[in-house]
Each structure stands twice: as structure tokens, then as C-alpha cells.
Enzyme design. Structure first.
Site, PDB file in Angstrom:
ATOM      1  N   GLU A 118       2.786   1.805  -1.202  1.00 17.15           N
ATOM      2  CA  GLU A 118       2.414   0.546  -0.549  1.00 17.15           C
ATOM      3  C   GLU A 118       2.484  -0.615  -1.536  1.00 17.15           C
ATOM      4  OE1 GLU A 118      -1.581  -0.749  -0.213  1.00 17.15           O
ATOM      5  OE2 GLU A 118      -2.378   1.258  -0.572  1.00 17.15           O
ATOM      6  N   LYS A 128      -1.195 -10.086   3.475  1.00 18.65           N
ATOM      7  CA  LYS A 128      -1.599  -8.671   3.507  1.00 18.65           C
ATOM      8  C   LYS A 128      -1.253  -8.171   4.904  1.00 18.65           C
ATOM      9  CE  LYS A 128      -5.830  -5.875   3.613  1.00 18.65           C
ATOM     10  NZ  LYS A 128      -7.287  -5.895   3.450  1.00 18.65           N
ATOM     11  N   VAL A 156      -1.815   0.513   3.923  1.00 17.86           N
ATOM     12  CA  VAL A 156      -1.555   1.917   4.262  1.00 17.86           C
ATOM     13  C   VAL A 156      -0.948   2.000   5.669  1.00 17.86           C
ATOM     14  CG1 VAL A 156      -2.663   4.131   4.795  1.00 17.86           C
ATOM     15  CG2 VAL A 156      -3.269   2.894   2.692  1.00 17.86           C
ATOM     16  N   ALA A 172      -7.301  -0.604  10.342  1.00 14.98           N
ATOM     17  CA  ALA A 172      -6.175  -0.116  11.160  1.00 14.98           C
ATOM     18  C   ALA A 172      -5.526   1.114  10.525  1.00 14.98           C
ATOM     19  CB  ALA A 172      -5.139  -1.228  11.325  1.00 14.98           C
ATOM     20  N   ASP A 173      -5.857   1.393   9.255  1.00 12.66           N
ATOM     21  CA  ASP A 173      -5.327   2.609   8.613  1.00 12.66           C
ATOM     22  C   ASP A 173      -5.710   3.851   9.420  1.00 12.66           C
ATOM     23  OD1 ASP A 173      -4.530   0.896   6.600  1.00 12.66           O
ATOM     24  OD2 ASP A 173      -5.916   1.673   5.078  1.00 12.66           O
ATOM     25  N   LYS A 193     -12.228   4.620   0.098  1.00  2.23           N
ATOM     26  CA  LYS A 193     -12.910   3.812  -0.904  1.00  2.23           C
ATOM     27  C   LYS A 193     -14.411   3.897  -0.678  1.00  2.23           C
ATOM     28  CE  LYS A 193     -10.170   0.216  -0.340  1.00  2.23           C
ATOM     29  NZ  LYS A 193      -8.777   0.531  -0.095  1.00  2.23           N
TER      30      LYS A 193
HETATM   31  N1  PSU Z   1      -6.624   1.066  -2.124  1.00  4.98           N
HETATM   32  C1  PSU Z   1      -6.667   0.400  -3.314  1.00  4.98           C
HETATM   33  N2  PSU Z   1      -6.447  -0.919  -3.323  1.00  4.98           N
HETATM   34  C2  PSU Z   1      -6.106  -1.592  -2.180  1.00  4.98           C
HETATM   35  C3  PSU Z   1      -6.042  -0.896  -0.937  1.00  4.98           C
HETATM   36  C4  PSU Z   1      -6.320   0.430  -0.986  1.00  4.98           C
HETATM   37  O1  PSU Z   1      -6.931   1.009  -4.347  1.00  4.98           O
HETATM   38  O2  PSU Z   1      -5.858  -2.779  -2.257  1.00  4.98           O
HETATM   39  C5  PSU Z   1      -5.607  -1.590   0.332  1.00  4.98           C
HETATM   40  C6  PSU Z   1      -4.690  -0.645   1.114  1.00  4.98           C
HETATM   41  O3  PSU Z   1      -3.495  -1.334   1.372  1.00  4.98           O
HETATM   42  C7  PSU Z   1      -5.432  -0.362   2.393  1.00  4.98           C
HETATM   43  C8  PSU Z   1      -6.137  -1.665   2.580  1.00  4.98           C
HETATM   44  O4  PSU Z   1      -4.577  -0.037   3.451  1.00  4.98           O
HETATM   45  O5  PSU Z   1      -6.622  -1.941   1.246  1.00  4.98           O
HETATM   46  C9  PSU Z   1      -7.236  -1.567   3.604  1.00  4.98           C
HETATM   47  O6  PSU Z   1      -7.578  -2.850   3.989  1.00  4.98           O
HETATM   48  P1  PSU Z   1      -8.457  -3.082   5.329  1.00  4.98           P
HETATM   49  O7  PSU Z   1      -9.766  -2.430   5.017  1.00  4.98           O
HETATM   50  O8  PSU Z   1      -8.552  -4.578   5.458  1.00  4.98           O
HETATM   51  O9  PSU Z   1      -7.715  -2.441   6.449  1.00  4.98           O
END
Ligand code: PSU
Ligand code: MN
Length: 310
Positions: A34, A95, A115, A150-151, A168
Site C-alpha cells: 500500500e 488518502k 488497505v 472500510a478495510d 493497530k
Molecule cells: N498501518 C500503518 N500505517 C498506516 C496505515 C496502516 O502502519 O498509515 C493506514 C492503512 O492504509 C490503513 C489505514 O488501511 O491506515 C486505515 O485508515 P482508516 O482507519 O481511516 O480506514
């Protein structure tokens, strides 16, 4: 007369670089990567250095890397060094998750894929394995904010194997696991009984499943191909012990960063990048070193799993 029939498939918007095109044609192992982690997850210049290092790790383990990003109205699969530099240093890179892809493509904006969007592009290109850091999931307080990445939906619908270090730890991990189960996503830890939590090897939660070798993952993914509509598989690979920040220590930084985000009214897609940046400051850069180590570790495992599929 205009027709409502779809004009093009997603794959018509894909531009592969030579290395990726040749690897696909020759059925050699490939690993998708990604780009949000580059533009929104890590500061310059560590972001480009890491992106290059991760590509090298994949090559050393016998696969071809395919970093994915949106540029000039196309989905690029496999970036040149020059493209990687442009992306890492560009100012307002979008993003891009599933909801953002069409906007970035239609307006010709630079887009980094999350993702979710990377899974969509990898699948359209014919790549079955994807390495990342940690997936997005159900945020703490989602019962009020409704903030669910949305992942999770994408894992439920798109047949790509995502190699991560778990969710995370800033997320609500029990709720994230519940949603993954509801969406039919197998969550399988690599050589451990406990679900890893990104910076830490432990989350306090048992992993739903455990496998111990790339060959076992290969066999599972081949079985999964009989169920093409079953979506993705999530591999949870713990960060190497020497690089981890233990769970007890991380908890304090995470709580502080989430409190700061909420005090500053950070919402929606800005939450994850903000919290990651804040934790980096609170740990004086140590969280970034851990983040780099876990992404590299995931890339190596992903390459070895991809090699089982050809
Ligand atoms: N993992 C990391 N750093 C990141 C991300 C994941 O170590 O920046 C990113 C990935 O692209 C993941 C996104 O899909 O954060 C999730 O964002 P959100 O919670 O807004 O969907
Ligand atoms: Mn979100």
C-alpha cells in the site's frame, strides 16, 4: 444513446510497470504494497527509505514487489523510483480508501491507497498477497462515532491475503475481531497463539486460528480459491521480539494520543494518521522504528506465502 452498462472494468484503469507485468505473465510470486503508509503513516524521508527497503525485502525472499498508488487518473501497480519519490514528497496526496478512489481517478489527483483500496487494485491486477503494517478496524468509541474502517468491509468481499501485524492497538481490537468474524474473514496468527497488536506481540486476546509455516498458509489460500466469493484472509504476524514495544507501555501512549485527537476534534480519516504521528512524538521516534520493523517482517512473510501460490 447512452447506456447504463459499465464501460470499463477496474482492470482497464490499471497500469503495471514492466517488472510487475512480466511477473504476472510468467506466474512468478508477487506481493502488493500500500502507499498510505508512505504518505500518511510515516514522515519523510523515513517513508521513502522504508518503501524501498520493503521492496528489497520482498525481492530477497523471492517475490516481486508491487507498490500501488493513484497518479494521473490511473491505478499504478508497481512504481518507479521516481514515482515513489514524487509520491513521498507530494503535498496533498489523498488518502484513498474505497470511497475515495473514483474521486482521485476522475480529478487526476495523487492518491495513496489504504488497505481497502490496495486490496481492490491488487485483486484487479491479479495479485493474491499483500503486505501492510496494521489494518484499520473498529475505533475505540465507535458506538458513538460510527468510525469503522472500510478495510473490514473490503476483507469481507475481496479475495486477497493481507499480511499484517494485527490491528493497530489504537483500535478496539475485540470489536474489530467480531466484525471480521461477521464478515466471514479468517484471522490467522503466524506461529503464535495470541493475536499480535501492531507495536506489541501481545493483545491479551487469543488468535482465532494459528498456522506455523508459509506452506500451511499456501494450502489454506488454495482451499479458499474454491470459495471465490468468500473475500480475504487476514494473517497476523507478530513484530520481532527485539523490535516490539510491550503492550503495557504502549497503552499509556495510545490513550494519551487518542485523548489529544479528541481534544483537537480530529475525526474520520484523519484519526489514524494523527494518532500515529502523536505516538511517534510521545515515544521520541521509537514507535516509528517498531513500525518499520513490523512492515519489513510482514513483507518477508508475504513473499514466502506468495511463493507457495505459484
Ligand atoms: N498501518 C500503518 N500505517 C498506516 C496505515 C496502516 O502502519 O498509515 C493506514 C492503512 O492504509 C490503513 C489505514 O488501511 O491506515 C486505515 O485508515 P482508516 O482507519 O481511516 O480506514
Ligand atoms: Mn475511519
Amino acid at each position: 444513446m447512452t447506456s447504463n452498462a459499465p464501460k470499463a472494468a477496474l482492470k482497464d484503469l490499471i497500469v503495471c510497470n514492466d517488472e510487475v507485468r512480466e511477473a504476472l505473465a510468467a506466474n512468478r510470486p508477487l506481493v502488493a504494497l500500500e502507499s498510505t503508509i508512505i504518505t500518511h503513516g510515516m514522515p519523510f524521508p523515513k517513508n521513502v527509505e522504508t518503501a524501498r527497503q520493503v521492496e528489497a525485502d520482498i525481492r530477497e525472499n523471492g517475490a516481486v514487489p508491487a507498490t500501488i498508488a493513484i497518479m494521473d487518473g490511473k491505478i499504478h501497480v508497481g512504481l518507479s523510483d521516481a514515482d515513489l519519490d514524487r509520491l513521498a514528497q507530494a503535498e496533498d496526496v489523498m488518502k484513498c480508501s474505497r470511497a475515495d478512489l473514483t474521486f482521485a481517478l476522475a480529478t487526476g489527483r495523487f492518491g495513496a491507497t489504504t488497505v481497502a483500496a490496495t486490496m481492490m487494485a491488487a485483486h484487479a491486477a491479479g495479485i493474491k498477497v499483500f503486505a501492510t503494517g496494521g489494518i484499520g478496524g473498529v475505533h475505540k468509541g465507535a458506538e458513538d462515532s460510527f468510525d469503522v474502517s472500510a478495510d473490514l468491509d473490503e476483507l469481507g468481499r475481496t479475495p486477497v491475503c493481507v499480511v499484517s501485524a494485527g490491528a493497530k492497538a489504537l483500535l478496539d481490537i475485540p470489536k474489530t475481531l467480531e466484525v471480521l468474524e461477521t464478515k466471514g474473514v479468517p484471522v490467522i496468527a503466524y506461529a503464535t497463539d495470541e493475536l499480535p497488536a501492531f507495536w506489541s506481540r501481545k493483545s491479551g486476546l487469543p488468535a482465532p486460528y494459528r498456522l506455523n509455516t508459509p506452506a500451511e498458509f499456501g494450502a489454506l489460500l488454495k482451499m479458499r480459491e474454491n470459495f471465490a466469493d468468500h473475500g480475504g484472509v487476514l494473517v497476523a504476524n507478530p513484530v520481532p521480539e527485539a523490535d516490539e514495544i510491550p503492550r503495557g507501555e504502549m497503552a499509556g501512549y495510545i490513550d494519551a494520543a487518542i485523548t489529544t485527537a479528541s481534544d483537537q476534534n480530529v475525526t474520520g480519516k484523519d484519526v489514524t494518521p494523527f494518532v500515529l504521528g502523536n505516538i511517534l512524538e510521545l515515544t521520541s521516534g521509537r514507535s516509528l522504528d517498531t513500525n518499520i520493523a513490523l512492515v519489513r517482517n510482514n513483507a518477508r512473510l508475504a513473499a514466502r506465502i506468495a511463493a507457495e501460490l505459484v
